[in-house]
Design a protein around this motif. Structure first.
Motif, PDB file in Angstrom:
ATOM      1  N   ASP A  82      -3.752   3.797 -44.655  1.00 44.55           N
ATOM      2  CA  ASP A  82      -2.861   4.182 -43.553  1.00 44.55           C
ATOM      3  C   ASP A  82      -1.726   3.183 -43.374  1.00 44.55           C
ATOM      4  O   ASP A  82      -0.575   3.555 -43.177  1.00 44.55           O
ATOM      5  CB  ASP A  82      -3.653   4.300 -42.243  1.00 44.55           C
ATOM      6  CG  ASP A  82      -4.641   5.459 -42.256  1.00 44.55           C
ATOM      7  OD1 ASP A  82      -4.472   6.383 -43.084  1.00 44.55           O
ATOM      8  OD2 ASP A  82      -5.587   5.429 -41.449  1.00 44.55           O
ATOM      9  N   ARG A  85       0.765   3.592 -46.214  1.00 43.45           N
ATOM     10  CA  ARG A  85       1.635   4.756 -46.008  1.00 43.45           C
ATOM     11  C   ARG A  85       2.762   4.424 -45.036  1.00 43.45           C
ATOM     12  O   ARG A  85       3.922   4.780 -45.264  1.00 43.45           O
ATOM     13  CB  ARG A  85       0.823   5.945 -45.486  1.00 43.45           C
ATOM     14  CG  ARG A  85       0.166   6.741 -46.555  1.00 43.45           C
ATOM     15  CD  ARG A  85      -0.443   8.038 -45.991  1.00 43.45           C
ATOM     16  NE  ARG A  85      -1.637   8.330 -46.740  1.00 43.45           N
ATOM     17  CZ  ARG A  85      -2.875   7.981 -46.401  1.00 43.45           C
ATOM     18  NH1 ARG A  85      -3.107   7.360 -45.269  1.00 43.45           N
ATOM     19  NH2 ARG A  85      -3.895   8.274 -47.171  1.00 43.45           N
ATOM     20  N   ALA A  86       2.426   3.773 -43.948  1.00 38.85           N
ATOM     21  CA  ALA A  86       3.453   3.396 -42.962  1.00 38.85           C
ATOM     22  C   ALA A  86       4.442   2.405 -43.571  1.00 38.85           C
ATOM     23  O   ALA A  86       5.650   2.500 -43.331  1.00 38.85           O
ATOM     24  CB  ALA A  86       2.792   2.812 -41.720  1.00 38.85           C
ATOM     25  N   ILE A  88       5.233   2.144 -46.770  1.00 39.86           N
ATOM     26  CA  ILE A  88       6.064   2.890 -47.722  1.00 39.86           C
ATOM     27  C   ILE A  88       7.175   3.625 -46.987  1.00 39.86           C
ATOM     28  O   ILE A  88       8.336   3.631 -47.422  1.00 39.86           O
ATOM     29  CB  ILE A  88       5.193   3.858 -48.559  1.00 39.86           C
ATOM     30  CG1 ILE A  88       4.324   3.069 -49.530  1.00 39.86           C
ATOM     31  CG2 ILE A  88       6.055   4.862 -49.299  1.00 39.86           C
ATOM     32  CD1 ILE A  88       3.271   3.906 -50.256  1.00 39.86           C
ATOM     33  N   GLU A  89       6.851   4.238 -45.857  1.00 36.47           N
ATOM     34  CA  GLU A  89       7.886   4.929 -45.068  1.00 36.47           C
ATOM     35  C   GLU A  89       8.982   3.964 -44.645  1.00 36.47           C
ATOM     36  O   GLU A  89      10.168   4.287 -44.711  1.00 36.47           O
ATOM     37  CB  GLU A  89       7.271   5.584 -43.829  1.00 36.47           C
ATOM     38  CG  GLU A  89       6.482   6.819 -44.124  1.00 36.47           C
ATOM     39  CD  GLU A  89       5.922   7.442 -42.858  1.00 36.47           C
ATOM     40  OE1 GLU A  89       6.540   7.285 -41.775  1.00 36.47           O
ATOM     41  OE2 GLU A  89       4.864   8.085 -42.938  1.00 36.47           O
ATOM     42  N   TRP A  90       8.597   2.775 -44.207  1.00 33.21           N
ATOM     43  CA  TRP A  90       9.582   1.788 -43.763  1.00 33.21           C
ATOM     44  C   TRP A  90      10.426   1.286 -44.926  1.00 33.21           C
ATOM     45  O   TRP A  90      11.651   1.209 -44.827  1.00 33.21           O
ATOM     46  CB  TRP A  90       8.869   0.628 -43.073  1.00 33.21           C
ATOM     47  CG  TRP A  90       9.788  -0.432 -42.570  1.00 33.21           C
ATOM     48  CD1 TRP A  90      10.585  -0.374 -41.465  1.00 33.21           C
ATOM     49  CD2 TRP A  90      10.014  -1.711 -43.169  1.00 33.21           C
ATOM     50  NE1 TRP A  90      11.283  -1.551 -41.327  1.00 33.21           N
ATOM     51  CE2 TRP A  90      10.950  -2.388 -42.367  1.00 33.21           C
ATOM     52  CE3 TRP A  90       9.511  -2.344 -44.295  1.00 33.21           C
ATOM     53  CZ2 TRP A  90      11.402  -3.660 -42.649  1.00 33.21           C
ATOM     54  CZ3 TRP A  90       9.953  -3.628 -44.579  1.00 33.21           C
ATOM     55  CH2 TRP A  90      10.888  -4.265 -43.769  1.00 33.21           C
ATOM     56  N   GLU A  92      10.928   2.697 -47.961  1.00 32.00           N
ATOM     57  CA  GLU A  92      11.744   3.761 -48.556  1.00 32.00           C
ATOM     58  C   GLU A  92      12.782   4.310 -47.580  1.00 32.00           C
ATOM     59  O   GLU A  92      13.824   4.794 -47.994  1.00 32.00           O
ATOM     60  CB  GLU A  92      10.845   4.891 -49.067  1.00 32.00           C
ATOM     61  CG  GLU A  92       9.852   4.462 -50.129  1.00 32.00           C
ATOM     62  CD  GLU A  92      10.499   3.992 -51.426  1.00 32.00           C
ATOM     63  OE1 GLU A  92      11.589   4.468 -51.775  1.00 32.00           O
ATOM     64  OE2 GLU A  92       9.893   3.129 -52.094  1.00 32.00           O
ATOM     65  N   GLY A  93      12.491   4.237 -46.289  1.00 34.14           N
ATOM     66  CA  GLY A  93      13.424   4.776 -45.299  1.00 34.14           C
ATOM     67  C   GLY A  93      14.463   3.786 -44.803  1.00 34.14           C
ATOM     68  O   GLY A  93      15.557   4.172 -44.412  1.00 34.14           O
ATOM     69  N   TRP A 127       7.831  -6.533 -42.837  1.00 32.65           N
ATOM     70  CA  TRP A 127       7.791  -5.405 -41.908  1.00 32.65           C
ATOM     71  C   TRP A 127       7.191  -5.815 -40.564  1.00 32.65           C
ATOM     72  O   TRP A 127       7.674  -5.418 -39.502  1.00 32.65           O
ATOM     73  CB  TRP A 127       6.997  -4.260 -42.534  1.00 32.65           C
ATOM     74  CG  TRP A 127       6.848  -3.041 -41.678  1.00 32.65           C
ATOM     75  CD1 TRP A 127       7.832  -2.409 -40.963  1.00 32.65           C
ATOM     76  CD2 TRP A 127       5.658  -2.301 -41.448  1.00 32.65           C
ATOM     77  NE1 TRP A 127       7.310  -1.316 -40.316  1.00 32.65           N
ATOM     78  CE2 TRP A 127       5.982  -1.227 -40.607  1.00 32.65           C
ATOM     79  CE3 TRP A 127       4.353  -2.439 -41.899  1.00 32.65           C
ATOM     80  CZ2 TRP A 127       5.045  -0.290 -40.186  1.00 32.65           C
ATOM     81  CZ3 TRP A 127       3.422  -1.500 -41.484  1.00 32.65           C
ATOM     82  CH2 TRP A 127       3.772  -0.446 -40.638  1.00 32.65           C
TER      83      TRP A 127
END
Length: 193
Positions: A82, A85-86, A88-90, A92-93, A127
């Motif tokens: 989990d 995933r968070a 990766i979102e940060w 990549e985003g 992050w």
């Protein structure tokens, strides 16, 4: 010894006044701590006398105390997945579109960065710092500047450098285990001659 014979240490009078003010503040704070501690102890004793907390209540309280995720490498698989995933979102985003230019020999990047444990560790730490330092309530308005200077720039230098975790990766090839260390001679072991 008479007053005329007293040594003159050259201490300004204002310093003595400051020390007296500090002593008074420490005394007042100590009294407040004692008052609050005794009130907390009394309240705790009354609450425990009324009812015993069960295990579910204790778990909820422990969960409420832990507001921020721990360092990702310390997590076990379900929680790790989990958190990854968070992350990766940060990455990549925010990071990839906003901060990463085209990869080159001097500034490497691997599109499979999440398969490099060193990259995951550094980016997760970056992050966590970003979460804290972009909130004016926790760090004021200079937080983003501090984040760039103290966290992002050093992390990107380490990750994208020619000796970083992506050193073996090129645009067309991905290599995870290129940085595994070899055997290191021990300083404690003596060679037999």
């Amino acid at each position: 010894m008479a007053d005329d014979d007293a040594p003159d240490f050259g201490v300004p009078v204002g310093l003595f006044q400051d020390l007296e003010d500090l002593k008074a503040q420490v005394t007042a704070l100590t009294a407040q701590v004692r008052t609050l501690t005794s009130a907390a102890d009394t309240g705790l004793d009354e609450a425990s006398a009324e009812q015993e907390p069960d295990a579910a209540d204790e778990e909820e309280e422990a969960g409420e105390e832990w507001r921020f995720p721990p360092f990702i490498l310390l997590l076990d698989p379900p929680v790790y997945d989990d958190e990854l995933r968070a992350l990766i979102e940060w990455v990549e985003g925010l990071l990839v579109p906003g901060y990463l230019a085209e990869p080159s020999a001097d500034a490497r990047w691997c599109h499979l960065w999440f398969e490099h444990p060193v990259a995951v560790a550094r980016l997760h730490a970056c992050w966590l710092a970003w979460q804290e330092l972009t909130n004016p309530a926790t760090c004021g308005y200079t937080g983003p500047s501090v984040w760039h200077r103290d966290h992002l720039d050093p992390a990107l230098r380490e990750l994208r450098g020619s000796t970083g975790p992506f050193a073996g990766c090129t645009k067309s090839e991905h290599q995870i285990d290129h940085r595994l260390p070899g055997l290191v001679p021990s300083a404690w072991a003596m060679e037999e001659r």
